[in-house]
Design a protein around this motif. Structure first.
Motif, PDB file in Angstrom:
ATOM      1  N   THR A   1      13.223 103.313 -27.910  1.00  0.00           N
ATOM      2  CA  THR A   1      14.211 103.607 -26.924  1.00  0.00           C
ATOM      3  C   THR A   1      14.822 104.120 -25.736  1.00  0.00           C
ATOM      4  N   TYR A   2      13.624 105.248 -25.235  1.00  0.00           N
ATOM      5  CA  TYR A   2      13.312 105.538 -24.086  1.00  0.00           C
ATOM      6  C   TYR A   2      13.097 104.526 -23.062  1.00  0.00           C
ATOM      7  N   GLY A   3      12.164 104.232 -24.120  1.00  0.00           N
ATOM      8  CA  GLY A   3      11.355 103.158 -22.749  1.00  0.00           C
ATOM      9  C   GLY A   3      12.353 101.674 -22.851  1.00  0.00           C
ATOM     10  N   ILE A   4      13.318 101.125 -23.512  1.00  0.00           N
ATOM     11  CA  ILE A   4      14.759 100.511 -22.622  1.00  0.00           C
ATOM     12  C   ILE A   4      15.604 101.153 -21.844  1.00  0.00           C
ATOM     13  N   GLY A   5      16.456 102.605 -22.100  1.00  0.00           N
ATOM     14  CA  GLY A   5      16.169 103.595 -21.345  1.00  0.00           C
ATOM     15  C   GLY A   5      15.639 103.534 -19.865  1.00  0.00           C
ATOM     16  N   SER A   6      14.744 103.110 -19.601  1.00  0.00           N
ATOM     17  CA  SER A   6      14.187 103.557 -18.461  1.00  0.00           C
ATOM     18  C   SER A   6      14.405 102.619 -17.658  1.00  0.00           C
ATOM     19  N   MET A   7      14.294 100.704 -18.781  1.00  0.00           N
ATOM     20  CA  MET A   7      14.399  99.546 -18.592  1.00  0.00           C
ATOM     21  C   MET A   7      15.327  99.520 -17.157  1.00  0.00           C
ATOM     22  N   TYR A   8      17.160 100.261 -18.133  1.00  0.00           N
ATOM     23  CA  TYR A   8      17.872 100.243 -17.624  1.00  0.00           C
ATOM     24  C   TYR A   8      17.806 100.887 -16.272  1.00  0.00           C
ATOM     25  N   SER A   9      17.530 102.434 -16.508  1.00  0.00           N
ATOM     26  CA  SER A   9      17.595 102.972 -15.276  1.00  0.00           C
ATOM     27  C   SER A   9      16.585 102.597 -13.812  1.00  0.00           C
ATOM     28  N   ALA A  10      15.596 101.069 -14.153  1.00  0.00           N
ATOM     29  CA  ALA A  10      14.802 101.359 -12.966  1.00  0.00           C
ATOM     30  C   ALA A  10      15.819  99.696 -12.442  1.00  0.00           C
ATOM     31  N   ILE A  11      17.054  99.264 -12.858  1.00  0.00           N
ATOM     32  CA  ILE A  11      17.348  98.075 -13.090  1.00  0.00           C
ATOM     33  C   ILE A  11      18.263  98.757 -11.555  1.00  0.00           C
ATOM     34  N   VAL A  12      19.018  99.415 -12.758  1.00  0.00           N
ATOM     35  CA  VAL A  12      19.938 100.478 -11.926  1.00  0.00           C
ATOM     36  C   VAL A  12      19.248 101.001 -10.099  1.00  0.00           C
ATOM     37  N   VAL A  13      18.571 101.446 -10.089  1.00  0.00           N
ATOM     38  CA  VAL A  13      17.410 101.974  -9.038  1.00  0.00           C
ATOM     39  C   VAL A  13      17.432 100.664  -7.989  1.00  0.00           C
ATOM     40  N   GLY A  14      16.591  99.509  -8.633  1.00  0.00           N
ATOM     41  CA  GLY A  14      17.007  98.310  -7.382  1.00  0.00           C
ATOM     42  C   GLY A  14      18.145  98.255  -7.325  1.00  0.00           C
ATOM     43  N   ILE A  15      18.911  97.629  -7.796  1.00  0.00           N
ATOM     44  CA  ILE A  15      20.737  97.673  -7.503  1.00  0.00           C
ATOM     45  C   ILE A  15      20.873  98.226  -6.745  1.00  0.00           C
ATOM     46  N   ILE A  16      20.573  99.673  -6.162  1.00  0.00           N
ATOM     47  CA  ILE A  16      21.125 100.462  -5.414  1.00  0.00           C
ATOM     48  C   ILE A  16      20.329 100.414  -4.150  1.00  0.00           C
ATOM     49  N   ALA A  17      19.014  99.613  -4.145  1.00  0.00           N
ATOM     50  CA  ALA A  17      18.149 100.383  -3.226  1.00  0.00           C
ATOM     51  C   ALA A  17      18.806  98.451  -2.410  1.00  0.00           C
ATOM     52  N   LEU A  18      18.806  97.527  -3.027  1.00  0.00           N
ATOM     53  CA  LEU A  18      19.001  96.277  -2.863  1.00  0.00           C
ATOM     54  C   LEU A  18      20.624  96.222  -2.346  1.00  0.00           C
ATOM     55  N   PHE A  19      21.716  96.674  -3.010  1.00  0.00           N
ATOM     56  CA  PHE A  19      23.191  95.826  -2.511  1.00  0.00           C
ATOM     57  C   PHE A  19      23.878  97.795  -1.941  1.00  0.00           C
ATOM     58  N   GLY A  20      23.286  98.530  -2.106  1.00  0.00           N
ATOM     59  CA  GLY A  20      24.411 100.099  -1.769  1.00  0.00           C
ATOM     60  C   GLY A  20      23.654 100.674  -0.885  1.00  0.00           C
ATOM     61  N   GLU A  21      25.333 100.755  -0.082  1.00  0.00           N
ATOM     62  CA  GLU A  21      26.308 100.783   1.663  1.00  0.00           C
ATOM     63  C   GLU A  21      25.763 102.374   1.541  1.00  0.00           C
ATOM     64  N   GLU A  22      26.044 103.305   2.364  1.00  0.00           N
ATOM     65  CA  GLU A  22      26.721 104.288   3.157  1.00  0.00           C
ATOM     66  C   GLU A  22      27.418 104.270   2.419  1.00  0.00           C
ATOM     67  N   THR A  23      28.536 105.247   2.602  1.00  0.00           N
ATOM     68  CA  THR A  23      29.908 105.177   2.502  1.00  0.00           C
ATOM     69  C   THR A  23      30.720 106.519   3.360  1.00  0.00           C
ATOM     70  N   MET A  24      29.467 107.427   3.968  1.00  0.00           N
ATOM     71  CA  MET A  24      30.263 108.252   4.045  1.00  0.00           C
ATOM     72  C   MET A  24      30.761 108.185   5.802  1.00  0.00           C
ATOM     73  N   TYR A  25      31.767 108.369   6.333  1.00  0.00           N
ATOM     74  CA  TYR A  25      32.287 108.272   7.800  1.00  0.00           C
ATOM     75  C   TYR A  25      32.795 109.286   8.213  1.00  0.00           C
ATOM     76  N   ASP A  26      31.913 109.345   9.251  1.00  0.00           N
ATOM     77  CA  ASP A  26      32.690 110.698   9.641  1.00  0.00           C
ATOM     78  C   ASP A  26      33.683 110.568  11.050  1.00  0.00           C
ATOM     79  N   ARG A  27      34.510 110.256  10.124  1.00  0.00           N
ATOM     80  CA  ARG A  27      36.557 110.490  10.872  1.00  0.00           C
ATOM     81  C   ARG A  27      36.237 110.650  11.671  1.00  0.00           C
ATOM     82  N   LYS A  28      35.921 112.386  11.707  1.00  0.00           N
ATOM     83  CA  LYS A  28      36.695 113.331  12.680  1.00  0.00           C
ATOM     84  C   LYS A  28      36.145 113.631  13.792  1.00  0.00           C
ATOM     85  N   LEU A  29      35.334 112.422  13.368  1.00  0.00           N
ATOM     86  CA  LEU A  29      33.868 113.116  14.881  1.00  0.00           C
ATOM     87  C   LEU A  29      34.457 111.733  16.071  1.00  0.00           C
ATOM     88  N   LYS A  30      34.365 112.100  17.353  1.00  0.00           N
ATOM     89  CA  LYS A  30      35.194 111.394  18.658  1.00  0.00           C
ATOM     90  C   LYS A  30      34.770 109.942  18.167  1.00  0.00           C
TER      91      LYS A  30
END
Length: 540
Positions: A249-278
Motif C-alpha cells: 500500500t505504501y509502495g503504490i502510494g510512493s508510485m502515485y507521488s512519483a507520478i505527481v512529481v514528474g507532472i510538476i517537473a514537466l508541466f508545472g509553471e511558476e504562477t507568482m507574478y510580482d505585479r506591483k513592481l514597475k
C-alpha cells in the motif's frame, strides 16, 4: 441606490482607504493594488465603477469578455501575467496543484487501511499505531505549511512545491521499507511535514491565475482534492491489505507521488507574478526555454528574484500581524472544530466498524474498505452543491449592493452546512450506539462530509477575500487550524464512545460546532465590515 450603498458613499471621513466619493472622479487609484487596499469590498459592476471611480478611471478598467464584470486583480498588458494565460493553461495548473494536494492526506490515510496489519507487524495495539503514527502525522501536516509559505513568498511557488514533494516521496519510500516501529513513525511524520505544501499552495495558485469572481468555484475543486484524499487510500487499500502485505500500500502510494512529481517537473509553471513592481520581470529571461524551465523549477530564478520580494523579517512578522485579527481568529476556531471532528471520524471509523459487537459492527477488512466509499461520494456531491451555491450567493449579494461585493456574504453558505453537519453526526452516533443498519451509518457519514465540504470552501473564500495580500498565510493558518482541531480527536473518541456511548460523543461534537457557529458567524456578518475597515491600514 440601496440604503447600504448610500451609506457606503457617505462614510469616507472614517473609511478613507475603503471608499471613494461620487464627486471625486479624478482621484488617483492604483488599479493593480485596489483589490488589496479595498479588501473585502470590491466594485464589480462597470456602471457602479463609473460612479465610484469616475468616468476616466472606470474606462481604464479591464472587464470580462462580455463586459459585465470588472476583473480583480486587474491584469497587466503582459502576456506573461498569469491572469492573461489561456483557460487551458490556467486549468492545467489547477489540476496539477489539485493532484498534488491529494498526496498529504492520501499518504496519511494509508495508515488507516493498514492499522490492524501494522499492529500485527510491529507487535502492538491499534491504539498505539494511531497515537504514534496517525495522530502525529496529522499534527505535522499543519506545521509544515507554515514553513512552505515563508519559502514561497521569497522564492516562488513552483520550486518549493517541487522540492517539498521530492522530499515527501523519499520519506514515503522510507515508510514502505521501515524495519521497525520507530523508523516507520519517523518516516511517516516527515512525509506529512514535507508533503503538506500543496495544501497551502493551492490558494496562492487560484488567486494568481483567476479573477475574483471565479475564485470560489476554482477553490471548490482544489479543496475537494484534499478533503476527498484521506478517504481514497482507506477505500482503495483496504481491499489490498486484506490480500497482501501492507508494504504494497505504501509502495503504490510512493508510485502515485512519483507520478505527481514528474507532472510538476514537466508541466508545472511558476504562477507568482510580482505585479506591483514597475517591472514584474526584472531578471533577464534565458534565451533557452529548457534552461528557463530548469532554473525556475529548481529555484535558481527564485533566488535571483528574492531581492525584489518581502524580506525575512516581514515574512516572519506577517503571522503575528494576522493571527490576532478578530474576524480571522474566530473563523479559524470555527473551522478547526468543523474539520477537526471530521478528521476524527476518518481515523477512528476503521476501529469502530471492525470492533466486534456490541461495541462495533464486526466488519471484515473488505467491508471496512467499502464503507470508505461513502465520504468519497459525499465530497463530490458537496463540490457540486458548493460550486453553484457559492456563485449564486455572490451574484445575489452583488445585485443587492448595486454592483458591489461584500465579503461577509460568503458566510451564508455556512447556514446550509451546519444543519447538515448536526444531522450527519447525530445519525453516525446513533448508528454506532444503537446498531442501526449500515445504511444509516452510510447516510450519516455522507451527510456530514457534504457539510464539511460546503463549509470549508466558504471559509477559504471568506478569509481569502478579507486578506488578499496574504493568501499563503491564510491558507497555512486554515490548514493548521483544521489539523490541530483533528489530530487529537482519535485520542479520546473511541474511549469516550466506549464508556458513554457513541451518540453522546458525536452529539457533543456536533453541539460544539453549532455553538461556535452561533457565536461567530452571525457576529462576523453583522460587524465584520467594521473590523475589516478598522485594521486594513495596519496590514503589511
Amino acid at each position: 441606490m440601496s440604503e447600504k450603498s448610500q451609506s457606503d458613499h457617505g462614510e469616507k471621513s472614517s473609511e478613507e482607504i475603503q471608499e471613494k466619493q461620487v464627486d471625486e472622479p479624478t482621484l488617483t487609484i492604483d488599479l493593480f493594488s485596489y483589490h488589496e487596499t479595498n479588501a473585502g469590498r470590491l466594485v464589480v459592476d462597470p456602471a457602479e465603477a463609473k460612479i465610484e471611480f469616475g468616468e476616466e478611471t472606470a474606462n481604464k478598467l479591464k472587464l470580462t469578455d462580455d463586459g459585465r464584470i470588472v476583473l480583480w486583480p486587474q491584469p497587466r498588458d503582459d502576456p506573461e501575467d498569469p491572469q492573461n494565460w489561456s483557460d487551458f493553461r490556467k486549468n492545467l495548473q489547477l489540476v496539477i496543484i489539485t493532484l498534488a494536494a491529494i498526496i498529504p492526506d492520501f499518504d496519511s490515510g494509508i495508515g488507516i487501511a493498514d492499522i490492524f496489519a501494522l499492529s500485527v507487524q510491529y507487535d502492538t495495539t491499534t491504539g498505539v499505531i494511531n497515537n504514534l503514527t496517525s495522530n502525529w502525522s496529522i499534527f505535522l501536516l499543519g506545521w509544515g505549511g507554515l514553513f512552505a509559505v515563508m519559502l514561497m513568498r521569497r522564492f516562488g511557488r513552483l520550486p518549493v512545491l517541487f522540492w517539498s514533494q521530492v522530499f515527501a516521496l523519499g520519506f514515503l519510500v522510507g515508510c514502505t521499507f521501515a524495519p521497525n516501529l520507530k523508523t516507520f513513525t519517523a518516516m511517516r511524520c516527515l512525509t506529512a511535514f514535507f508533503a503538506t505544501c500543496p495544501q497551502v499552495t493551492g490558494l496562492y495558485v487560484v488567486t494568481d491565475l483567476f479573477p475574483f469572481h471565479l475564485q470560489a468555484r476554482k477553490l471548490n475543486l482544489w479543496t475537494m482534492g484534499f478533503i476527498i484524499s484521506p478517504f481514497l487510500s482507506p477505500f482503495a487499500f483496504g481491499f489490498m491489505v486484506a490480500r497482501t502485505s501492507w508494504r504494497w500500500t505504501y509502495g503504490i502510494g510512493s508510485m502515485y507521488s512519483a507520478i505527481v512529481v514528474g507532472i510538476i517537473a514537466l508541466f508545472g509553471e511558476e504562477t507568482m507574478y510580482d505585479r506591483k513592481l514597475k517591472d514584474p520581470k526584472p531578471i533577464p529571461r534565458p534565451k533557452s526555454e529548457l534552461r528557463y524551465r530548469f532554473e525556475t523549477l529548481v529555484g535558481i530564478t527564485g533566488v535571483h528574484m528574492a531581492q525584489y520580494r518581502a524580506n525575512w523579517t516581514t515574512i516572519v512578522m506577517s503571522w503575528f500581524n494576522l493571527i490576532w485579527r478578530p474576524h480571522l481568529l474566530g473563523i479559524l476556531l470555527f473551522e478547526a472544530m468543523v474539520f477537526g471532528f471530521s478528521i476524527g471520524i476518518n481515523v477512528t471509523n476503521a476501529v469502530f466498524v471492525q470492533l466486534p459487537p456490541p461495541l462495533g459492527y464486526g466488519f471484515s477488512q473488505f467491508a471496512t474498505a467499502g464503507v470508505y466509499g461513502t465520504p468519497i461520494v459525499a465530497v463530490i456531491i458537496g463540490e457540486v452543491l458548493g460550486r453553484y451555491f457559492n456563485d449564486w450567493v455572490m451574484r445575489l449579494n452583488i445585485r443587492r449592493n448595486n454592483g458591489v461585493f461584500e465579503v461577509e456574504s460568503r458566510l451564508w453558505t455556512c447556514y446550509i452546512a451546519i444543519p447538515l453537519y448536526i444531522c450527519g453526526f447525530v445519525v453516525i452516533g446513533a448508528s454506532f450506539q444503537n446498531h442501526l443498519s449500515v445504511g444509516a451509518l452510510v447516510m450519516g457519514w455522507g451527510i456530514a462530509e457534504v457539510a464539511v465540504m460546503i463549509n470549508t470552501v466558504a471559509v477559504y473564500a471568506y478569509c481569502n477575500d478579507c486578506f488578499p495580500r496574504s493568501q499563503g498565510e491564510i491558507s497555512a493558518l486554515i490548514n493548521l487550524a483544521r489539523t490541530l482541531g483533528g489530530f487529537s480527536v482519535a485520542y479520546f473518541q473511541v474511549p469516550w464512545a466506549t464508556k458513554h456511548g457513541a451518540l453522546q460523543t458525536f452529539g457533543v461534537e456536533a453541539a460544539i460546532v453549532t455553538g461556535l457557529f452561533i457565536l461567530i458567524v452571525p457576529a462576523l456578518q453583522y460587524r465584520g465590515r467594521d473590523l475589516r475597515v478598522s485594521v486594513l491600514s495596519t496590514l503589511t
